[in-house]
Write an enzyme that holds these catalytic residues in place. Structure first.
Site, PDB file in Angstrom:
ATOM      1  N   LYS A 133      43.999 -22.927  60.272  1.00  0.00           N
ATOM      2  CA  LYS A 133      45.171 -22.581  61.063  1.00  0.00           C
ATOM      3  C   LYS A 133      45.028 -23.130  62.483  1.00  0.00           C
ATOM      4  O   LYS A 133      43.884 -23.300  62.942  1.00  0.00           O
ATOM      5  CB  LYS A 133      45.335 -21.065  61.101  1.00  0.00           C
ATOM      6  N   TYR A 218      46.171 -15.856  66.482  1.00  0.00           N
ATOM      7  CA  TYR A 218      45.616 -14.593  65.976  1.00  0.00           C
ATOM      8  C   TYR A 218      46.494 -13.414  66.377  1.00  0.00           C
ATOM      9  O   TYR A 218      46.731 -12.495  65.586  1.00  0.00           O
ATOM     10  CB  TYR A 218      44.203 -14.375  66.509  1.00  0.00           C
TER      11      TYR A 218
END
Length: 368
Positions: A133, A218
């Site tokens: 990611k 996150y």
């Protein structure tokens, strides 16, 4: 008083009974004999080494290949992890993985700006794709990756290791069962002081941005799984104190706010200029959950209004690869999605955050 002879007699008697004892304890350690996902890692940098080391403890996933533009790295990986030379490729010839029956999936851990093209090439070679990611530089690229993998009939998973972390899953379980009541607020703080100004994370072409692309994701992703809803609007503000280190298009610090359909709100911070920021805080009408550290490599620490979270720590990448093997080989469904569509949702929010920074206005979101 026991004599030495008595002691030896007791030991001998115990040994005589061993063959008659049940083997229940041994049964718990029966070797795994199910399907194994055979993985090649692409981009042999620091994180790839962490994944490779973690995979040595996996039963359902095995490291069998490597892809790198640095011949010396390939040689070292062959020696360290017992990878056959025939399973090693460079960035020019890795399309040949199509003809390698020993490899089922390729895990891409290269810089963000390379993910899109590499994932599409891997999909075209007929191999499953696992991508770190953020999965791409923007939602458009991400959707093209999803479409390419669907067309090729392969899976596309994103390296959301926190989606398998035990304490994180426990907070999600408590939220789902109503322990916190109606969710009202989430706070996500992600930051550290970045070093080397020449690294790829501070190169817009390779990173796609700055702190938001690296660690802000996150907080974005965490807000979604902690609140349990998809945001419908975002506002954001950028602060830059070092324009030499953080050039145009590379964000140093971004604060952003998300609004959810229920009325819950999130307030988040992503920065490359402050240390000691790795905290999630969730508030509901009946309780709270706090995690600090919340997304580091572990162990994660957390508590709720009911007490400390005590779930055991497992190396994140070991658990991630075990679970991803189950998803790819057995069709298992994770508690929180890790597929390409999940990755595109985060990219849509990132796109909207950058748009909000630029315009100074609230930007609407439509993720569902």
């Amino acid at each position: 008083m026991s004599t030495r002879r008595n002691f030896l007699q007791q030991i001998a008697a115990s040994a005589a009974l061993l063959p008659l004892m049940p083997l229940a304890g041994l049964a718990e350690h029966k070797p795994y004999d199910g399907p194994v996902l055979r993985v090649a890692l692409m981009g042999l940098g620091g994180y790839a080494n962490r994944v490779a080391d973690a995979m040595t403890a996996c039963q359902k996933a095995k490291l069998v290949g490597a892809i790198s533009g640095t011949p010396d790295k390939l040689t070292r990986w062959q020696e360290k992890y017992g990878i056959p030379a025939k399973n090693c490729y460079n960035y020019q010839n890795f399309d040949q993985v199509k003809d390698n029956k020993d490899i089922d999936a390729v895990y891409i851990t290269t810089p963000n700006g390379l993910h899109h093209d590499q994932a599409i090439r891997i999909a075209a070679a007929g191999k499953h794709v696992i991508c770190e990611k953020p999965m791409a530089l923007n939602a458009k690229e991400g959707q093209e990756m999803v479409d390419a993998c669907k067309k090729a009939g392969v899976k596309l998973l994103v390296g959301y290791r926190m989606h398998f972390e035990p304490k994180t899953l426990e907070v999600i379980r408590q939220r789902k069962e109503g322990s916190f009541g109606k969710i009202q607020f989430f706070q996500g703080q992600c930051g550290f002081r970045i070093g080397d100004p020449t690294q790829w994370r501070l190169n817009k072409q390779l990173a796609g941005g700055g702190s938001l692309m690296d660690i802000g994701i996150y907080a974005i992703n965490g807000a979604r799984y902690m609140v349990g809803e998809e945001p419908v609007w975002v506002t954001a503000q950028e602060t830059k104190t070092d324009p030499v280190k953080f050039k145009d298009g590379v964000d140093e610090t971004i604060q952003f706010q998300l609004g959810f359909p229920s009325g819950a709100v999130a307030s988040c911070l992503s920065t490359y200029q402050m240390n000691y920021l790795d905290r999630f805080y969730l508030v509901g009408e009946k309780g709270f959950a706090e995690m600090q550290p919340s997304t580091g490599y572990g162990p994660i620490k957390g508590r709720t209004n009911s007490g400390e979270l005590t779930q055991p720590h497992v190396t994140h990448q070991t658990r991630q690869m075990e679970e991803m093997a189950g998803i790819i080989l057995e069709g298992k469904q994770p508690v929180v999605a890790v597929d390409g569509e999940e990755g595109v949702k985060d990219l849509k929010i990132i796109d909207a955050i950058y748009a909000a920074v630029k315009s100074g206005r609230k930007v609407p979101l439509k993720l569902v």
